[in-house]
Scaffold this active site. Structure first.
Site, short mmCIF file in Angstrom:
data_model
loop_
_atom_site.label_atom_id
_atom_site.label_comp_id
_atom_site.label_asym_id
_atom_site.label_seq_id
_atom_site.Cartn_x
_atom_site.Cartn_y
_atom_site.Cartn_z
N GLY A 21 0.85 -1.18 0.00
CA GLY A 21 0.00 0.00 0.00
C GLY A 21 0.89 1.23 0.00
O GLY A 21 2.12 1.13 -0.08
N PRO A 22 0.30 2.42 0.11
CA PRO A 22 1.10 3.65 0.11
C PRO A 22 1.80 3.84 1.44
O PRO A 22 1.60 3.08 2.40
CB PRO A 22 0.04 4.74 -0.12
CG PRO A 22 -1.17 4.19 0.56
CD PRO A 22 -1.14 2.70 0.29
N MET A 23 2.62 4.87 1.50
CA MET A 23 3.21 5.24 2.78
C MET A 23 2.10 5.66 3.74
O MET A 23 1.03 6.11 3.32
CB MET A 23 4.23 6.37 2.60
CG MET A 23 5.48 5.93 1.87
SD MET A 23 6.74 7.22 1.77
CE MET A 23 7.18 7.44 3.51
N LYS A 27 1.85 -0.43 7.01
CA LYS A 27 2.39 -1.70 6.51
C LYS A 27 3.41 -2.28 7.48
O LYS A 27 3.39 -3.48 7.78
CB LYS A 27 3.05 -1.49 5.14
CG LYS A 27 2.12 -0.97 4.07
CD LYS A 27 2.79 -0.86 2.71
CE LYS A 27 4.02 0.05 2.73
NZ LYS A 27 3.72 1.45 3.12
N GLU A 96 10.44 -3.10 3.64
CA GLU A 96 10.76 -2.22 2.51
C GLU A 96 11.29 -3.03 1.31
O GLU A 96 12.35 -2.75 0.75
CB GLU A 96 11.79 -1.16 2.93
CG GLU A 96 11.34 -0.29 4.10
CD GLU A 96 10.17 0.62 3.78
OE1 GLU A 96 9.80 0.74 2.60
OE2 GLU A 96 9.61 1.21 4.72
N CYS A 158 -6.14 10.26 2.46
CA CYS A 158 -5.62 11.36 1.66
C CYS A 158 -5.31 12.58 2.51
O CYS A 158 -6.13 13.00 3.35
CB CYS A 158 -6.61 11.71 0.56
SG CYS A 158 -6.08 13.05 -0.52
N CYS A 161 -8.25 15.38 1.38
CA CYS A 161 -9.69 15.24 1.59
C CYS A 161 -10.08 14.19 2.63
O CYS A 161 -11.24 14.09 3.02
CB CYS A 161 -10.38 14.92 0.27
SG CYS A 161 -9.90 13.32 -0.44
#
Length: 200
Positions: A21-23, A27, A96, A158, A161
């Site tokens: 997933g994103p930073m 994770k 990582e 996000c 938002c």
């Protein structure tokens, strides 16, 4: 992830799990928690590895953004894991994973054949929303994902938002593929608010 490990940690078969997933999607928190459970509750021999390039929170530990940690051996690449892998290990943790070389894929497949369980975490895409390439290779994290028995997608929220975010957005102007950083250089973003920094 808990449901997966509860049923298969004691299995004689090996498997590969990838937390992606994103930073800021926790994770590392998931990886650390599962390694602790494997070691403490399932009583399995666990060994963890991290790329030497990731020195954001010091050495010798995988450390999450919220301060959890697990002892880890620092290596420069997959060959370092092979050289330092304990023969008695049953569960291998890798942090990582996007910073490794493409040999990581064959390593995971081989260890699975030996009956070992491998739990990795990493970024599936880079700050351009492209599949994250392994070091010096055209192979990417998606080439690893296709071999994973248990994919564990994670989301963040996000920065703009608050909606679910699957992308990592770089907030500094750098063309470097690999730029190790935290909140000083990255935010999580949804598809609507993700932007690529101007790289003039």
């Amino acid at each position: 992830m808990e449901e997966v490990l509860d049923h298969v940690l004691r299995s004689h078969r090996g498997w590969i799990a990838l937390v992606y997933g994103p930073m800021f999607a926790k994770k590392s928190t998931v990886l650390i928690d599962e390694l602790h459970r494997a070691e403490t509750h399932a009583k399995l021999n666990v060994q963890a590895f991290k790329p030497v390039i990731d020195n954001r929170y010091g050495n010798r530990y995988i450390v999450s953004h919220d301060g959890l940690k697990f002892p880890a051996t620092e290596v420069k690449g997959t060959s370092g894991i092979v050289a330092k892998l304990d023969s008695a290990v049953e569960v291998i943790g890798i942090s990582e994973s996007q910073f490794f070389d493409p040999e990581l894929i064959d390593f995971c497949l081989e260890q699975r054949q030996y009956g070992r369980k491998i739990i990795l975490e990493g970024l599936l895409t880079d700050f351009r929303k492209k599949p994250f390439p392994f070091k010096g290779s055209r192979k990417t994290m998606t080439d690893l994902l296709v071999h994973v028995d248990f994919p564990i997608p994670r989301i963040a929220f996000c920065y703009s938002c608050g909606e679910p975010a699957m992308y990592t957005m770089r907030t500094v102007a750098s063309k470097a593929q690999v730029l190790v950083g935290g909140k000083d250089a990255y935010v999580a973003a949804c598809y609507k608010h993700h932007q690529i920094p101007k790289l003039d």
